[in-house]
Design an enzyme around this catalytic site. Structure first.
Site, PDB file in Angstrom:
ATOM      1  N   GLY A 161      31.760  36.636  40.823  1.00 42.18           N
ATOM      2  CA  GLY A 161      32.332  37.681  39.961  1.00 42.18           C
ATOM      3  C   GLY A 161      31.334  38.786  39.651  1.00 42.18           C
ATOM      4  N   ARG A 196      31.108  41.827  40.412  1.00 44.82           N
ATOM      5  CA  ARG A 196      31.560  43.206  40.148  1.00 44.82           C
ATOM      6  C   ARG A 196      32.276  43.342  38.807  1.00 44.82           C
ATOM      7  NH1 ARG A 196      33.375  46.055  45.744  1.00 44.82           N
ATOM      8  NH2 ARG A 196      35.251  44.832  45.522  1.00 44.82           N
ATOM      9  N   GLY A 197      32.415  42.238  38.103  1.00 45.41           N
ATOM     10  CA  GLY A 197      33.101  42.267  36.807  1.00 45.41           C
ATOM     11  C   GLY A 197      32.184  42.718  35.684  1.00 45.41           C
ATOM     12  N   TYR A 215      44.993  30.009  29.036  1.00 47.34           N
ATOM     13  CA  TYR A 215      43.619  30.404  29.395  1.00 47.34           C
ATOM     14  C   TYR A 215      42.623  29.474  28.703  1.00 47.34           C
ATOM     15  CZ  TYR A 215      39.580  33.730  29.137  1.00 47.34           C
ATOM     16  OH  TYR A 215      38.359  34.357  29.184  1.00 47.34           O
ATOM     17  N   LEU A 236      33.698  40.467  24.603  1.00 49.92           N
ATOM     18  CA  LEU A 236      32.618  41.236  25.235  1.00 49.92           C
ATOM     19  C   LEU A 236      33.098  42.638  25.580  1.00 49.92           C
ATOM     20  CD1 LEU A 236      31.647  38.352  27.672  1.00 49.92           C
ATOM     21  CD2 LEU A 236      30.497  38.920  25.524  1.00 49.92           C
ATOM     22  N   TRP A 265      47.879  47.942  18.304  1.00 48.81           N
ATOM     23  CA  TRP A 265      48.710  46.738  18.306  1.00 48.81           C
ATOM     24  C   TRP A 265      48.406  45.871  17.086  1.00 48.81           C
ATOM     25  CZ3 TRP A 265      47.636  44.798  24.004  1.00 48.81           C
ATOM     26  CH2 TRP A 265      48.189  45.724  24.904  1.00 48.81           C
TER      27      TRP A 265
HETATM   28  N1  LIG Z   1      35.580  40.065  28.728  1.00 49.19           N
HETATM   29  C1  LIG Z   1      35.536  39.304  27.634  1.00 49.19           C
HETATM   30  O1  LIG Z   1      35.711  39.805  26.499  1.00 49.19           O
HETATM   31  C2  LIG Z   1      35.265  37.846  27.747  1.00 49.19           C
HETATM   32  C3  LIG Z   1      35.040  37.209  28.964  1.00 49.19           C
HETATM   33  N2  LIG Z   1      34.789  35.860  29.002  1.00 49.19           N
HETATM   34  C4  LIG Z   1      34.546  35.153  30.268  1.00 49.19           C
HETATM   35  O2  LIG Z   1      33.433  35.745  30.934  1.00 49.19           O
HETATM   36  C5  LIG Z   1      33.620  35.652  32.351  1.00 49.19           C
HETATM   37  C6  LIG Z   1      33.513  37.040  32.963  1.00 49.19           C
HETATM   38  O3  LIG Z   1      34.547  37.857  32.409  1.00 49.19           O
HETATM   39  P1  LIG Z   1      34.601  39.424  32.689  1.00 49.19           P
HETATM   40  O4  LIG Z   1      33.361  39.846  33.348  1.00 49.19           O
HETATM   41  O5  LIG Z   1      35.060  40.065  31.451  1.00 49.19           O
HETATM   42  O6  LIG Z   1      35.800  39.504  33.732  1.00 49.19           O
HETATM   43  P2  LIG Z   1      36.131  40.641  34.789  1.00 49.19           P
HETATM   44  O7  LIG Z   1      37.602  40.648  34.963  1.00 49.19           O
HETATM   45  O8  LIG Z   1      35.449  41.905  34.428  1.00 49.19           O
HETATM   46  O9  LIG Z   1      35.442  40.087  36.100  1.00 49.19           O
HETATM   47  C7  LIG Z   1      35.894  38.914  36.709  1.00 49.19           C
HETATM   48  C8  LIG Z   1      35.479  38.955  38.157  1.00 49.19           C
HETATM   49  O10 LIG Z   1      36.003  37.797  38.803  1.00 49.19           O
HETATM   50  C9  LIG Z   1      36.544  38.189  40.064  1.00 49.19           C
HETATM   51  N3  LIG Z   1      37.622  37.293  40.460  1.00 49.19           N
HETATM   52  C10 LIG Z   1      38.761  37.020  39.786  1.00 49.19           C
HETATM   53  N4  LIG Z   1      39.516  36.170  40.498  1.00 49.19           N
HETATM   54  C11 LIG Z   1      38.830  35.899  41.641  1.00 49.19           C
HETATM   55  C12 LIG Z   1      39.094  35.095  42.774  1.00 49.19           C
HETATM   56  N5  LIG Z   1      40.212  34.369  42.887  1.00 49.19           N
HETATM   57  N6  LIG Z   1      38.167  35.079  43.763  1.00 49.19           N
HETATM   58  C13 LIG Z   1      37.045  35.806  43.670  1.00 49.19           C
HETATM   59  N7  LIG Z   1      36.732  36.580  42.626  1.00 49.19           N
HETATM   60  C14 LIG Z   1      37.622  36.619  41.622  1.00 49.19           C
HETATM   61  C15 LIG Z   1      37.086  39.588  39.803  1.00 49.19           C
HETATM   62  O11 LIG Z   1      37.234  40.282  41.010  1.00 49.19           O
HETATM   63  P3  LIG Z   1      38.507  41.255  41.182  1.00 49.19           P
HETATM   64  O12 LIG Z   1      38.461  42.185  40.005  1.00 49.19           O
HETATM   65  O13 LIG Z   1      38.279  41.885  42.502  1.00 49.19           O
HETATM   66  O14 LIG Z   1      39.693  40.337  41.125  1.00 49.19           O
HETATM   67  C16 LIG Z   1      36.002  40.173  38.908  1.00 49.19           C
HETATM   68  O15 LIG Z   1      34.947  40.721  39.662  1.00 49.19           O
HETATM   69  C17 LIG Z   1      34.985  34.993  32.559  1.00 49.19           C
HETATM   70  O16 LIG Z   1      34.809  33.618  32.738  1.00 49.19           O
HETATM   71  C18 LIG Z   1      35.695  35.242  31.246  1.00 49.19           C
HETATM   72  O17 LIG Z   1      36.665  34.261  31.016  1.00 49.19           O
HETATM   73  C19 LIG Z   1      34.730  35.130  27.857  1.00 49.19           C
HETATM   74  C20 LIG Z   1      34.936  35.700  26.637  1.00 49.19           C
HETATM   75  C21 LIG Z   1      35.211  37.099  26.490  1.00 49.19           C
HETATM   76  C1  LIG Z   2      38.237  37.665  24.648  1.00 47.91           C
HETATM   77  C2  LIG Z   2      39.558  37.138  24.210  1.00 47.91           C
HETATM   78  O1  LIG Z   2      40.581  38.108  24.454  1.00 47.91           O
HETATM   79  C3  LIG Z   2      41.909  37.724  24.134  1.00 47.91           C
HETATM   80  O2  LIG Z   2      42.076  37.562  22.774  1.00 47.91           O
HETATM   81  P1  LIG Z   2      41.946  38.664  21.672  1.00 47.91           P
HETATM   82  O3  LIG Z   2      40.634  38.540  21.007  1.00 47.91           O
HETATM   83  O4  LIG Z   2      43.120  38.570  20.790  1.00 47.91           O
HETATM   84  O5  LIG Z   2      41.929  39.974  22.558  1.00 47.91           O
HETATM   85  P2  LIG Z   2      42.257  41.499  22.530  1.00 47.91           P
HETATM   86  O6  LIG Z   2      40.984  42.210  22.715  1.00 47.91           O
HETATM   87  O7  LIG Z   2      43.309  41.782  23.530  1.00 47.91           O
HETATM   88  O8  LIG Z   2      42.901  41.822  21.094  1.00 47.91           O
HETATM   89  C4  LIG Z   2      42.182  41.745  19.906  1.00 47.91           C
HETATM   90  C5  LIG Z   2      43.022  42.252  18.764  1.00 47.91           C
HETATM   91  O9  LIG Z   2      43.147  43.680  18.901  1.00 47.91           O
HETATM   92  C6  LIG Z   2      44.513  44.057  18.767  1.00 47.91           C
HETATM   93  N1  LIG Z   2      44.748  45.326  19.474  1.00 47.91           N
HETATM   94  C7  LIG Z   2      45.070  46.507  18.859  1.00 47.91           C
HETATM   95  N2  LIG Z   2      45.304  47.453  19.765  1.00 47.91           N
HETATM   96  C8  LIG Z   2      45.076  46.873  20.985  1.00 47.91           C
HETATM   97  C9  LIG Z   2      45.172  47.386  22.302  1.00 47.91           C
HETATM   98  O10 LIG Z   2      45.478  48.553  22.550  1.00 47.91           O
HETATM   99  N3  LIG Z   2      44.840  46.498  23.304  1.00 47.91           N
HETATM  100  C10 LIG Z   2      44.485  45.209  23.061  1.00 47.91           C
HETATM  101  N4  LIG Z   2      44.173  44.397  24.100  1.00 47.91           N
HETATM  102  N5  LIG Z   2      44.443  44.691  21.800  1.00 47.91           N
HETATM  103  C11 LIG Z   2      44.731  45.538  20.788  1.00 47.91           C
HETATM  104  C12 LIG Z   2      45.278  42.869  19.318  1.00 47.91           C
HETATM  105  O11 LIG Z   2      46.626  42.873  18.907  1.00 47.91           O
HETATM  106  C13 LIG Z   2      44.455  41.712  18.720  1.00 47.91           C
HETATM  107  O12 LIG Z   2      44.830  41.500  17.383  1.00 47.91           O
HETATM  108  C14 LIG Z   2      42.278  36.358  24.598  1.00 47.91           C
HETATM  109  O13 LIG Z   2      43.617  36.423  25.039  1.00 47.91           O
HETATM  110  C15 LIG Z   2      41.278  35.730  25.427  1.00 47.91           C
HETATM  111  O14 LIG Z   2      41.289  36.300  26.700  1.00 47.91           O
HETATM  112  C16 LIG Z   2      39.907  35.874  24.891  1.00 47.91           C
HETATM  113  O15 LIG Z   2      39.089  34.986  25.006  1.00 47.91           O
END
Ligand SMILES: NC(=O)C1=CN([C@@H]2O[C@H](COP(=O)(O)OP(=O)(O)OC[C@H]3O[C@@H](n4cnc5c(N)ncnc54)[C@H](OP(=O)(O)O)[C@@H]3O)[C@@H](O)[C@H]2O)C=CC1
Ligand SMILES: C[C@H]1O[C@H](OP(=O)(O)OP(=O)(O)OC[C@H]2O[C@@H](n3cnc4c(=O)[nH]c(N)nc43)[C@H](O)[C@@H]2O)[C@@H](O)[C@@H](O)C1=O
Length: 348
Positions: A11, A13-14, A137, A167, A232
């Site tokens: 991952g 590129r994420g 999830y 994050l 939201w």
């Molecule tokens: N973002 C957040 O707020 C949070 C993230 N996490 C966890 O941190 C980790 C990283 O998240 P984050 O960086 O935000 O996620 P992103 O969506 O930014 O990145 C996830 C990466 O995984 C790759 N990927 C997804 N499915 C596949 C697959 N089947 N095969 C190969 N590559 C795949 C995606 O590639 P492509 O885009 O090309 O599909 C992408 O590069 C995850 O485990 C997530 O659950 C935990 C808490 C909060």
């Molecule tokens: C990281 C975490 O992310 C997800 O959980 P979450 O914390 O609820 O994530 P959220 O960032 O989408 O929302 C945070 C709050 O914000 C409000 N909100 C307002 N306006 C917008 C809006 O425009 N977009 C979004 N997405 N939310 C909004 C929204 O209604 C909520 O009350 C998990 O499903 C799970 O994936 C997980 O682990």
């Protein structure tokens, strides 16, 4: 980890994976291997098996997952449980079969019960019911923690699980429907400001559309206009936000300094201390977050709360005393991070 150790970042590129790649490169790690999603589908058992057979990585950062905000989690429930279970099953199992020295599995603080005592310490895992909007999830992530624990106990592997809070940072997902709140609000409020200034060329360019009427109609479906932006939910839930580059630094710190046996208290049968929280220990309401973003962007219109959309968990503040006790604390505070991410978005 030796500087020439073969390290695979799944991952890369994420949001988090790209920050881990930069962090490792900056620290002088020179033998990092990566594959894009199209080069290696981690949900394919055959493809992952053959990748590990050919590459034999020594260390694995498992940052690939199906990820999204509250509405994406709630809507694509089957995809979130299936894809995450497949990715982690394949990568964790092949890491065991191919003698990976250490693996870091990224979970999420949504593994904790909806009404967990605050701040949420590591030992409140599996003590009560989960938040419904992201239950599939969260269950996949809990399975990942338990898979790492089980392989460690049965096979003597060294697989470590970390539970990050929400994050944000460079390479974030800014999709208006599927992203998390912070990038979503930066983009929505920025677009509203552009509309209010009649900067229509910039609006259509941002959305990849041709005509401003089409762009306005599209934005209307997300509650974005020149005068107001829809937020939201009630604005009352609280969230804790960690800058992705801090998250990457914590991941590398844990990989460099910790072993599974340091985190697991095997003699405590009821409290299985198998993972480490990663966060700042500080939270903010969604209303305050939206107001901070509004001030950063310089939008003068209204914020309108849509309570037909889900609030999700009302509070999920992490207890970071374990992480802080190991000697790691975050660096970037929220206001500074929002400023950085807004600039990153403008220049991307
Ligand atoms: N973002 C957040 O707020 C949070 C993230 N996490 C966890 O941190 C980790 C990283 O998240 P984050 O960086 O935000 O996620 P992103 O969506 O930014 O990145 C996830 C990466 O995984 C790759 N990927 C997804 N499915 C596949 C697959 N089947 N095969 C190969 N590559 C795949 C995606 O590639 P492509 O885009 O090309 O599909 C992408 O590069 C995850 O485990 C997530 O659950 C935990 C808490 C909060
Ligand atoms: C990281 C975490 O992310 C997800 O959980 P979450 O914390 O609820 O994530 P959220 O960032 O989408 O929302 C945070 C709050 O914000 C409000 N909100 C307002 N306006 C917008 C809006 O425009 N977009 C979004 N997405 N939310 C909004 C929204 O209604 C909520 O009350 C998990 O499903 C799970 O994936 C997980 O682990």
């Amino acid at each position: 980890m030796k500087k020439n150790a073969k390290i695979y970042i799944a991952g890369h590129r994420g949001l988090v994976g790209s920050a881990i790649l930069n962090n490792l490169s900056d620290k002088g790690y020179s033998n990092i291997i990566t594959r894009t999603h199209s080069e290696l589908d981690l949900s394919s058992q055959i493809a992952v098996s053959s990748f590990f057979e050919n590459e034999k990585p020594e260390y694995v950062f498992l940052a690939a997952a199906k990820v999204g905000g509250i509405v994406a989690n709630n809507t694509y429930r089957a995809d979130f449980i299936y894809e995450n279970m497949m990715i982690q099953n394949n990568v964790i199992h092949q890491s065991y079969l191919h003698d990976v020295k250490k693996l870091l599995f990224l979970g999420s603080t949504c593994i904790y019960p909806k009404n967990a005592p605050q701040p949420m310490s590591e030992d409140c895992l599996l003590t009560d019911t989960l938040e419904y909007t992201n239950e599939p999830y969260a269950i996949a992530k809990i399975a990942g923690i338990k898979m790492c624990e089980s392989y460690n106990l049965q096979y003597g592997t060294n697989f470590i699980s970390v539970m990050p809070t929400n994050l944000y940072g460079p390479n974030d997902n800014f999709d208006l429907e599927k992203s998390h709140v912070l990038p979503a609000l930066i983009r929505k409020i920025h677009l509203a400001k552009l509309l209010s200034e009649a900067k229509y060329d910039d609006v259509v360019k941002d959305l990849g559309l041709e005509h401003i009427e089409e762009a306005k109609a599209y934005l209307e479906t997300f509650g974005v206009s020149a005068n107001s932006v829809e937020i939201w939910g009630s604005g009352k839930p609280k969230r804790e936000f960690l800058w992705s580059e801090d998250m990457a630094d914590a991941c590398v710190f844990i990989m460099e300094n910790r072993n599974f046996s340091d985190t697991y208290e095997a003699d405590q049968k009821e409290i299985r201390n198998t993972h480490i929280n990663i966060g700042t220990g500080k939270d903010i309401s969604i209303k305050e977050l939206a107001e901070t973003i509004k001030a950063t962007v310089g939008f003068k219109g209204d914020l309108v709360f849509n309570t037909d959309k889900p609030d999700g968990t009302m509070k999920k503040l992490t207890d970071v005393s374990k992480l802080n006790g190991l000697g790691w604390t975050h660096n970037i505070e929220l206001k500074e991070g929002i400023h950085h991410l807004f600039n990153w978005y403008l220049n991307k």
